[in-house]
Design a protein around this motif. Sequence first.
Motif, PDB file in Angstrom:
ATOM      1  N   SER A  61     -13.758 -77.579  41.720  1.00  0.00           N
ATOM      2  CA  SER A  61     -13.678 -76.610  42.829  1.00  0.00           C
ATOM      3  C   SER A  61     -12.257 -76.082  43.018  1.00  0.00           C
ATOM      4  CB  SER A  61     -14.172 -77.238  44.141  1.00  0.00           C
ATOM      5  OG  SER A  61     -15.512 -77.649  44.001  1.00  0.00           O
ATOM      6  N   GLY A  62     -11.558 -75.874  41.908  1.00  0.00           N
ATOM      7  CA  GLY A  62     -10.174 -75.396  41.972  1.00  0.00           C
ATOM      8  C   GLY A  62     -10.019 -73.906  41.777  1.00  0.00           C
ATOM      9  N   GLY A  63     -11.106 -73.197  41.571  1.00  0.00           N
ATOM     10  CA  GLY A  63     -11.029 -71.757  41.335  1.00  0.00           C
ATOM     11  C   GLY A  63     -10.830 -71.452  39.858  1.00  0.00           C
ATOM     12  N   GLN A  64     -10.679 -70.187  39.557  1.00  0.00           N
ATOM     13  CA  GLN A  64     -10.502 -69.731  38.189  1.00  0.00           C
ATOM     14  C   GLN A  64      -9.130 -70.124  37.644  1.00  0.00           C
ATOM     15  OE1 GLN A  64     -12.790 -68.234  36.132  1.00  0.00           O
ATOM     16  NE2 GLN A  64     -14.201 -68.699  37.787  1.00  0.00           N
ATOM     17  N   ALA A  65      -9.088 -70.465  36.371  1.00  0.00           N
ATOM     18  CA  ALA A  65      -7.815 -70.779  35.713  1.00  0.00           C
ATOM     19  C   ALA A  65      -6.980 -69.513  35.629  1.00  0.00           C
ATOM     20  CB  ALA A  65      -8.063 -71.343  34.324  1.00  0.00           C
ATOM     21  N   ARG A  66      -5.712 -69.610  35.995  1.00  0.00           N
ATOM     22  CA  ARG A  66      -4.808 -68.457  35.959  1.00  0.00           C
ATOM     23  C   ARG A  66      -3.873 -68.497  34.762  1.00  0.00           C
ATOM     24  NH1 ARG A  66      -3.031 -67.275  42.143  1.00  0.00           N
ATOM     25  NH2 ARG A  66      -5.128 -67.029  42.946  1.00  0.00           N
ATOM     26  N   GLU A  67      -3.601 -69.700  34.283  1.00  0.00           N
ATOM     27  CA  GLU A  67      -2.757 -69.886  33.098  1.00  0.00           C
ATOM     28  C   GLU A  67      -3.187 -71.185  32.436  1.00  0.00           C
ATOM     29  OE1 GLU A  67       1.477 -68.092  34.747  1.00  0.00           O
ATOM     30  OE2 GLU A  67       1.222 -70.244  34.560  1.00  0.00           O
ATOM     31  N   PHE A  68      -2.904 -71.281  31.148  1.00  0.00           N
ATOM     32  CA  PHE A  68      -3.199 -72.502  30.412  1.00  0.00           C
ATOM     33  C   PHE A  68      -2.123 -72.645  29.351  1.00  0.00           C
ATOM     34  CE2 PHE A  68      -5.861 -74.719  27.104  1.00  0.00           C
ATOM     35  CZ  PHE A  68      -5.973 -75.919  27.790  1.00  0.00           C
ATOM     36  N   TYR A  69      -1.543 -73.819  29.269  1.00  0.00           N
ATOM     37  CA  TYR A  69      -0.441 -74.054  28.347  1.00  0.00           C
ATOM     38  C   TYR A  69      -0.686 -75.351  27.595  1.00  0.00           C
ATOM     39  CZ  TYR A  69       4.385 -74.954  26.829  1.00  0.00           C
ATOM     40  OH  TYR A  69       5.510 -75.224  26.096  1.00  0.00           O
ATOM     41  N   VAL A  77       1.243 -73.080  22.890  1.00  0.00           N
ATOM     42  CA  VAL A  77       0.476 -71.860  23.127  1.00  0.00           C
ATOM     43  C   VAL A  77       0.318 -71.660  24.630  1.00  0.00           C
ATOM     44  CG1 VAL A  77      -1.742 -70.700  22.817  1.00  0.00           C
ATOM     45  CG2 VAL A  77      -0.755 -72.007  20.937  1.00  0.00           C
ATOM     46  N   PHE A  78       0.657 -70.465  25.072  1.00  0.00           N
ATOM     47  CA  PHE A  78       0.492 -70.054  26.463  1.00  0.00           C
ATOM     48  C   PHE A  78      -0.659 -69.051  26.512  1.00  0.00           C
ATOM     49  CE2 PHE A  78       1.427 -66.868  29.749  1.00  0.00           C
ATOM     50  CZ  PHE A  78       1.408 -67.684  30.875  1.00  0.00           C
ATOM     51  N   LEU A  79      -1.620 -69.287  27.394  1.00  0.00           N
ATOM     52  CA  LEU A  79      -2.762 -68.398  27.555  1.00  0.00           C
ATOM     53  C   LEU A  79      -2.785 -67.846  28.977  1.00  0.00           C
ATOM     54  CD1 LEU A  79      -5.536 -70.659  25.986  1.00  0.00           C
ATOM     55  CD2 LEU A  79      -4.202 -68.907  24.836  1.00  0.00           C
ATOM     56  N   HIS A  80      -3.091 -66.567  29.074  1.00  0.00           N
ATOM     57  CA  HIS A  80      -3.214 -65.930  30.384  1.00  0.00           C
ATOM     58  C   HIS A  80      -4.470 -65.063  30.368  1.00  0.00           C
ATOM     59  CE1 HIS A  80      -2.445 -63.471  33.888  1.00  0.00           C
ATOM     60  NE2 HIS A  80      -1.472 -64.296  34.206  1.00  0.00           N
ATOM     61  N   PRO A  81      -5.459 -65.357  31.233  1.00  0.00           N
ATOM     62  CA  PRO A  81      -6.670 -64.533  31.271  1.00  0.00           C
ATOM     63  C   PRO A  81      -6.348 -63.078  31.600  1.00  0.00           C
ATOM     64  CG  PRO A  81      -6.984 -66.567  32.505  1.00  0.00           C
ATOM     65  CD  PRO A  81      -5.514 -66.477  32.180  1.00  0.00           C
ATOM     66  N   ILE A  82      -7.123 -62.192  31.008  1.00  0.00           N
ATOM     67  CA  ILE A  82      -7.047 -60.757  31.285  1.00  0.00           C
ATOM     68  C   ILE A  82      -8.448 -60.330  31.694  1.00  0.00           C
ATOM     69  CG2 ILE A  82      -6.567 -58.459  30.373  1.00  0.00           C
ATOM     70  CD1 ILE A  82      -4.753 -59.749  28.285  1.00  0.00           C
ATOM     71  N   GLY A  83      -8.642 -60.098  32.967  1.00  0.00           N
ATOM     72  CA  GLY A  83      -9.973 -59.753  33.453  1.00  0.00           C
ATOM     73  C   GLY A  83     -10.930 -60.922  33.274  1.00  0.00           C
ATOM     74  N   GLN A  84     -12.218 -60.619  33.154  1.00  0.00           N
ATOM     75  CA  GLN A  84     -13.249 -61.653  33.031  1.00  0.00           C
ATOM     76  C   GLN A  84     -13.548 -62.049  31.590  1.00  0.00           C
ATOM     77  OE1 GLN A  84     -14.909 -63.209  35.614  1.00  0.00           O
ATOM     78  NE2 GLN A  84     -13.388 -62.201  36.908  1.00  0.00           N
ATOM     79  N   ASN A  85     -13.185 -61.198  30.612  1.00  0.00           N
ATOM     80  CA  ASN A  85     -13.658 -61.419  29.250  1.00  0.00           C
ATOM     81  C   ASN A  85     -12.581 -61.586  28.187  1.00  0.00           C
ATOM     82  OD1 ASN A  85     -16.467 -61.109  29.970  1.00  0.00           O
ATOM     83  ND2 ASN A  85     -16.005 -58.948  30.250  1.00  0.00           N
TER      84      ASN A  85
END
Length: 116
Positions: A61-69, A77-85
């Motif tokens: 219940s933490g919400g959507q991931a905003r960043e992942f490293y 590797v650094f990941l950042h979501p762009i929109g839903q897809n």
Amino acid sequence: MLSTLKQLVGEVDGAWAAAISGLDGLLVESYSATDVDLSLLAAEHAGMLRSVSQAYSQTLSGGQAREFYVRAERLSVFLHPIGQNFFLLLALSGRSNLGQARLYGRDAATRLEAEL
């Protein structure tokens, strides 16, 4: 899109590649300062990002991931979501600057979202 990815790699200390991928693991656009094929890197990290997003949003219940490293011995590797897809992937050497990756990565993701 390609110019934004090239600029991102040039701006971040230790960055050697950047890509836009779908959450399905298919590469949309990429730039690498080496001869590495980013298709496998994008596909593997898409699965990780999907798992993390599901765990945080549904189980924790933490919400959507905003960043992942992810940091390993010779690769980060650094990941950042762009929109839903989609997501931005920034490949870094083991001695990279995470602060720069986060700052410039977020900015690039915002610009890329307008282009997708």
